[in-house]
Design a protein around this motif. Structure first.
Motif, PDB file in Angstrom:
ATOM      1  N   ARG A   1     -67.326 113.838  74.085  1.00 44.64           N
ATOM      2  CA  ARG A   1     -66.599 113.184  75.211  1.00 44.64           C
ATOM      3  C   ARG A   1     -66.463 111.716  75.192  1.00 44.64           C
ATOM      4  NH1 ARG A   1     -69.692 115.492  78.363  1.00 44.64           N
ATOM      5  NH2 ARG A   1     -71.644 114.641  77.946  1.00 44.64           N
ATOM      6  N   ASP A   2     -67.306 111.046  74.140  1.00 46.59           N
ATOM      7  CA  ASP A   2     -66.907 109.565  73.858  1.00 46.59           C
ATOM      8  C   ASP A   2     -65.570 109.531  73.304  1.00 46.59           C
ATOM      9  OD1 ASP A   2     -69.231 108.819  75.009  1.00 46.59           O
ATOM     10  OD2 ASP A   2     -70.340 108.631  73.060  1.00 46.59           O
ATOM     11  N   VAL A   3     -65.223 110.475  72.407  1.00 40.31           N
ATOM     12  CA  VAL A   3     -64.242 110.337  71.691  1.00 40.31           C
ATOM     13  C   VAL A   3     -62.696 110.602  72.585  1.00 40.31           C
ATOM     14  CG1 VAL A   3     -62.466 111.575  69.854  1.00 40.31           C
ATOM     15  CG2 VAL A   3     -64.921 110.883  69.252  1.00 40.31           C
ATOM     16  N   VAL A   4     -62.999 111.644  73.339  1.00 40.37           N
ATOM     17  CA  VAL A   4     -61.853 111.951  74.541  1.00 40.37           C
ATOM     18  C   VAL A   4     -61.901 110.375  75.279  1.00 40.37           C
ATOM     19  CG1 VAL A   4     -61.651 113.226  76.497  1.00 40.37           C
ATOM     20  CG2 VAL A   4     -62.326 114.379  74.553  1.00 40.37           C
ATOM     21  N   THR A   5     -62.834 109.922  75.719  1.00 44.17           N
ATOM     22  CA  THR A   5     -62.663 108.778  76.484  1.00 44.17           C
ATOM     23  C   THR A   5     -61.978 107.770  75.749  1.00 44.17           C
ATOM     24  OG1 THR A   5     -64.657 109.359  77.716  1.00 44.17           O
ATOM     25  CG2 THR A   5     -64.173 106.921  77.922  1.00 44.17           C
ATOM     26  N   TRP A   6     -62.265 107.420  74.476  1.00 42.84           N
ATOM     27  CA  TRP A   6     -61.613 106.320  73.483  1.00 42.84           C
ATOM     28  C   TRP A   6     -60.069 106.840  73.573  1.00 42.84           C
ATOM     29  CZ3 TRP A   6     -58.264 105.809  69.662  1.00 42.84           C
ATOM     30  CH2 TRP A   6     -58.206 104.537  68.939  1.00 42.84           C
ATOM     31  N   TYR A   7     -59.545 108.022  73.399  1.00 40.73           N
ATOM     32  CA  TYR A   7     -58.208 108.481  73.514  1.00 40.73           C
ATOM     33  C   TYR A   7     -57.542 108.019  74.816  1.00 40.73           C
ATOM     34  CZ  TYR A   7     -58.439 110.318  68.728  1.00 40.73           C
ATOM     35  OH  TYR A   7     -58.577 110.449  67.309  1.00 40.73           O
TER      36      TYR A   7
END
Length: 89
Positions: A23-29
């Motif tokens: 979820r943190d990676v999705v948020t970054w994108y």
């Protein structure tokens, strides 16, 4: 940021931590897509790359629902490394 959790020592079966890091990676994108869209001349190619990467992360996040502990640990390790790399850009 040093506030990011370290998932390198995940015990098998900790699917919630895996979901959190993905979820943190999705948020970054998502954040980068929004920032690019707000530029005076958005780079459409960059936006498409970011959207494709975000979609792949969302697919992996969905896979966690049926992942066994080993798969969840592998996904968490992959995404922890990816997030670290993304934050260094």
């Amino acid at each position: 940021m040093s506030d990011s959790p370290d998932f390198s020592g995940l015990d098998g079966g900790d699917e919630q931590d895996a979901a959190d890091i993905v979820r943190d990676v999705v948020t970054w994108y998502s954040t980068r897509i929004t920032a690019e869209l707000r530029t005076p001349v958005p780079d459409e190619e960059r936006i498409e790359e970011l959207k494709a990467a975000r979609q792949a992360a969302l697919a992996d996040q969905a896979q966690l629902a049926t992942a066994d502990p080993q798969e969840a640990e592998q996904i968490a390790a992959l995404y922890a490394a990816r997030l670290k790399e993304l934050k260094e850009q």
